[in-house]
Design an enzyme around this catalytic site. Structure first.
Site, short mmCIF file in Angstrom:
data_model
loop_
_atom_site.label_atom_id
_atom_site.label_comp_id
_atom_site.label_asym_id
_atom_site.label_seq_id
_atom_site.Cartn_x
_atom_site.Cartn_y
_atom_site.Cartn_z
N HIS A 89 60.67 48.37 78.71
CA HIS A 89 61.52 47.99 79.85
C HIS A 89 60.69 47.09 80.85
O HIS A 89 61.63 46.39 81.47
CB HIS A 89 62.22 49.18 80.37
CG HIS A 89 63.38 49.63 79.53
ND1 HIS A 89 62.90 50.57 78.31
CD2 HIS A 89 64.60 49.25 79.59
CE1 HIS A 89 64.31 50.69 77.97
NE2 HIS A 89 65.35 50.07 78.64
N GLY A 90 59.54 47.27 81.10
CA GLY A 90 58.94 46.53 82.29
C GLY A 90 57.47 46.95 82.39
O GLY A 90 57.09 48.16 82.18
#
Length: 481
Positions: free
Chosen positions: A326-327
């Protein structure tokens, strides 16, 4: 180009007309038109990164052809690893280079050694995490002989870049979507009407729910030290509905748009906030990603058919990787690990599949008290985890939680007219989804047996609310992933 933009409102009808009436002579021409339209759609964001999609498409197409011609297991593995390293290499560079560099420098500084290195001003290509995993599913499935490699380069390119789900999913499997590009598609009125309904519901969740939640959520999270505990609870709840309305709204629009062109994409959300435990939540949230990690990471690691120690390892690996997907921030890793820890007791006790039936199937109007408590407690746990997902840093997340569990928790929250209106809109969305939860999306069959005037009033209210709140266009949250 955003789904909730005026540009897309012009783009979609033009592509629809061209697809069904102008470029429908042969399957190859129709696929070529979809390909050109998809590249135009993506190029409206940044045309420079079209070369990245094209390069990934060419490499995986050639590797698929190569796998069909090789029987030697060593050579087949070599081709597979070329695809994996190439795809993950690009993803790693654009998404994680500066993260690893910064933490590398910090680690050496901790031991008293200073390292001088410059970070790069890297623009993250929109959708790279999604189409990378989509093409990887193709090469892995071809390697496992679950799928015959495709010879039609146009069809394969259209599969990789299909504009409805290109930038934020669902992450389609080649075994599901690719064959749909290889057979003639006939316009089906019922499918198109259902697609329009799903688009409408997706826009409602994005424009009415997510964007309004974002207004209050950003204010509360960005100034969390100024608010009491009860207001911070509201901020966390609003983010829960913001990310749900934003991402599931995008998925609904993507699936609905695909239906207009005769394609059926996989479900990506199945009313996750009605889940009765964390395991059920993760079967209903971002289904295309969770099943991808299940099939291509969890099962190859040994899955659940192993000792408890190995199972614990496998679960934590999958959730940590999912968080990192996700990041490039420690908050996402912590969020993934925390969900993994909540999931572990269920899978160790073999209770992770306790709830596989329809949600409260025997209670159409209201759940039992036990089920309601289970739903509420699961939502509370998920919401607390979302604090780490939303926070700017781990320090910010812990400060936010410390503010919640302070002596100000029982003080009255900050209430305004707009906030009260948003609560009513959220309740309206929950009500529609609860009574429509037995279908793929709530508008599919909810008013199917009602009279025509009721149907017109029902759909008109949703449309009016969507138009009324469609002011400033806001990006979809998952564009950054």
């Amino acid at each position: 180009m955003l789904f909730n933009s005026f540009d897309f409102a012009i783009f979609l009808p033009i592509v629809f007309i061209g697809y069904w009436f102008l470029f429908n002579k042969t399957l190859k021409i129709q696929n070529l038109f979809i390909l050109v339209s998809s590249y135009f759609f993506y190029g409206c964001w940044d045309w420079r990164f079209l070369s990245l999609i094209l390069f990934s498409t060419i490499v995986d197409y050639l590797i698929g052809i190569g796998l069909s011609r090789k029987e030697n297991i060593t050579k087949r593995k070599l081709l597979l690893w070329i695809s994996i390293l190439m795809n993950l290499g690009f993803l790693g560079f654009f998404k994680y280079y500066n993260f690893f560099l910064h933490n590398f420098i910090t680690a050496f500084s901790f031991f008293g050694k200073e390292i001088s290195a410059n970070s790069l001003d890297i623009i993250l290509p929109v959708g790279i995490s999604f189409y990378t995993f989509q093409t990887l599913s193709y090469t892995i499935d071809v390697y496992k002989r679950k799928l015959e490699p495709i010879k039609d380069f146009i069809a394969f390119s259209a599969f990789v870049s299909f504009f409805p789900q290109l930038v934020a999913g669902p992450i389609e499997r080649a075994t599901n979507l690719l064959p749909q590009f290889q057979k003639n598609r006939i316009f089906k009125n019922d499918l198109a009407i259902d697609g329009v309904k799903q688009i409408l519901w997706g826009l409602f969740k994005k424009v009415v729910i997510a964007d309004n939640c974002a207004f209050f959520c950003n204010e509360i999270f960005n100034n969390s030290s100024s608010y009491n505990g009860s207001t911070l609870v509201l901020g966390a709840i609003f983010f829960s509905f913001q990310i749900y309305g934003d991402f599931s709204g995008y998925s609904d629009i993507a699936i609905g748009v695909a239906k207009l062109f005769g394609f059926k994409l996989m479900k990506n959300f199945l009313y996750p906030y009605f889940s009765r435990d964390i395991a059920e939540f993760w079967r209903r949230w971002h289904i295309s990603l969770t099943t991808w990690f299940r099939d291509y990471l969890y099962i190859p690691l040994g899955g659940s058919r192993a000792s408890k120690g190995v199972i614990v390892r496998n679960v934590l690996i999958v959730f940590l990787v999912s968080g990192f997907w996700h990041g490039a921030n420690w908050t996402f890793l912590f969020w993934g690990g925390l969900n993994g820890l909540l999931f572990l007791p269920l899978i160790i006790q073999k209770k992770n599949r306790k709830y596989t039936n329809d949600i409260s199937n025997s209670f159409y109007f209201l759940p039992s008290f036990k089920e309601f408590f289970s739903i509420l407690s699961t939502f509370a746990l998920v919401t607390l985890c979302w604090v780490f997902f939303r926070a700017e840093s781990l320090t910010h997340a812990f400060q936010y939680l410390n503010g919640i569990f302070s002596d100000t928790l029982f003080e009255p929250p900050l209430i305004t007219f707009k906030l009260g209106l948003l609560v009513l809109l959220i309740f309206y969305m929950i009500t529609i989804e609860w009574f429509g939860r037995f279908s793929e999306h709530p508008l599919k069959n909810l008013v199917k047996n009602r009279n025509i005037m009721f149907k017109i009033s029902f759909y008109s209210l949703i449309l009016i609310l969507t138009i009324w709140f469609s002011g400033k266009q806001q990006d979809f949250i998952y564009f950054q992933f």
